[in-house]
Design a protein around this motif. Sequence first.
Motif, PDB file in Angstrom:
ATOM      1  N   GLU A  67      -7.155   2.294  -5.418  1.00 41.87           N
ATOM      2  CA  GLU A  67      -8.100   1.767  -4.436  1.00 41.87           C
ATOM      3  C   GLU A  67      -9.475   2.403  -4.575  1.00 41.87           C
ATOM      4  N   HIS A  72      -4.071   5.391  -2.993  1.00 45.30           N
ATOM      5  CA  HIS A  72      -5.179   6.325  -3.215  1.00 45.30           C
ATOM      6  C   HIS A  72      -4.689   7.324  -4.244  1.00 45.30           C
ATOM      7  N   HIS A  87      -9.810  -5.196   0.037  1.00 47.22           N
ATOM      8  CA  HIS A  87      -9.618  -4.695   1.408  1.00 47.22           C
ATOM      9  C   HIS A  87     -10.941  -4.838   2.153  1.00 47.22           C
ATOM     10  N   HIS A 132       0.861  -1.182   0.000  1.00 45.87           N
ATOM     11  CA  HIS A 132       0.000   0.000   0.000  1.00 45.87           C
ATOM     12  C   HIS A 132       0.900   1.236   0.000  1.00 45.87           C
TER      13      HIS A 132
HETATM   14 ZN   LIG Z   1      -6.050   2.471   1.439  1.00 42.27          ZN
END
Ligand SMILES: [Zn+2]
Length: 278
Positions: A149, A110, A217, A70
């Motif tokens: 994401e 993101h 997720h 991530h």
């Molecule tokens: Zn995230």
Amino acid sequence: MRFEKLLFGTAGVPHSTAKKNNPIEGVKQIHALGLDCMQLEFAHGVRMKEEISSGLRKISYELGVPLTSHGPYYINLNAREQDKIDSSVERIIQTAKISDLCGAESMTFHAAFYMKDSPFDVFDLVEKSLNVIQERLQRLDIEIELRPELTGKTSQFGSLEELISLTKSVNTCNPCMDFSHLYARTGKFNTRQEFVEVLTVLENELGNNYTKNMHIHLSGISSNSKGDLKHLNLNDSDFNWKELLEALKEKDCRGYVICNSPNLEKDAKMMKEYYATL
Ligand SMILES: [Zn+2]
């Protein structure tokens, strides 16, 4: 990677790991807990000593615990200043480089904030940057899946529709499906039937292969009209995780399920155990 089933793991080193700041020990703990995979969290920066990345690659291979990653939170491909966009691009490339050294095959991040701009303009900018990133990674010979994401806040780029369009225009992109965020963002998608509908849309739009190679997720979540407020443990939230797992089973989905509940491994184990009964 070819998956035979869903793999369950944690977002970051499990809490029960003796040396919590050591991801190598984290992978060992994942294995000891009977979990399957682990996500490396570079939320606050992409730095890692070479001995750690090579050690991670080795232990992950030896124990059969694959890794995802991530990227940092301070990425915004729609920043006001060009130098901030440039440094966001660099951060994504840096995350890809380190993830690749660790042997991770899928990385999420993101992508951007709308900053009150039109979502269409933001889409164009994100698409342009991701094409640049993809080209540079190819030149560096780094093969990693870029997974923007599905974000939880309505101020963030990353709706289901945006990610589907992005995937169609940037080859190495695929959505990281955060179903908790999807629920927080829309207030919908919290029943088995709705989950099956989303998965069917993904199959129709992105092909059957997509649901055989997912990066998911999951956590409990609370939300308000602006979306994601706080990640919660599954049993403290009304997010319908059991029905989601049932839908994933029904559609024979495969890939990584990364749990980012505050209690990390407890919820990851609870999900793995429930999924095994289906
Ligand atoms: Zn995230």
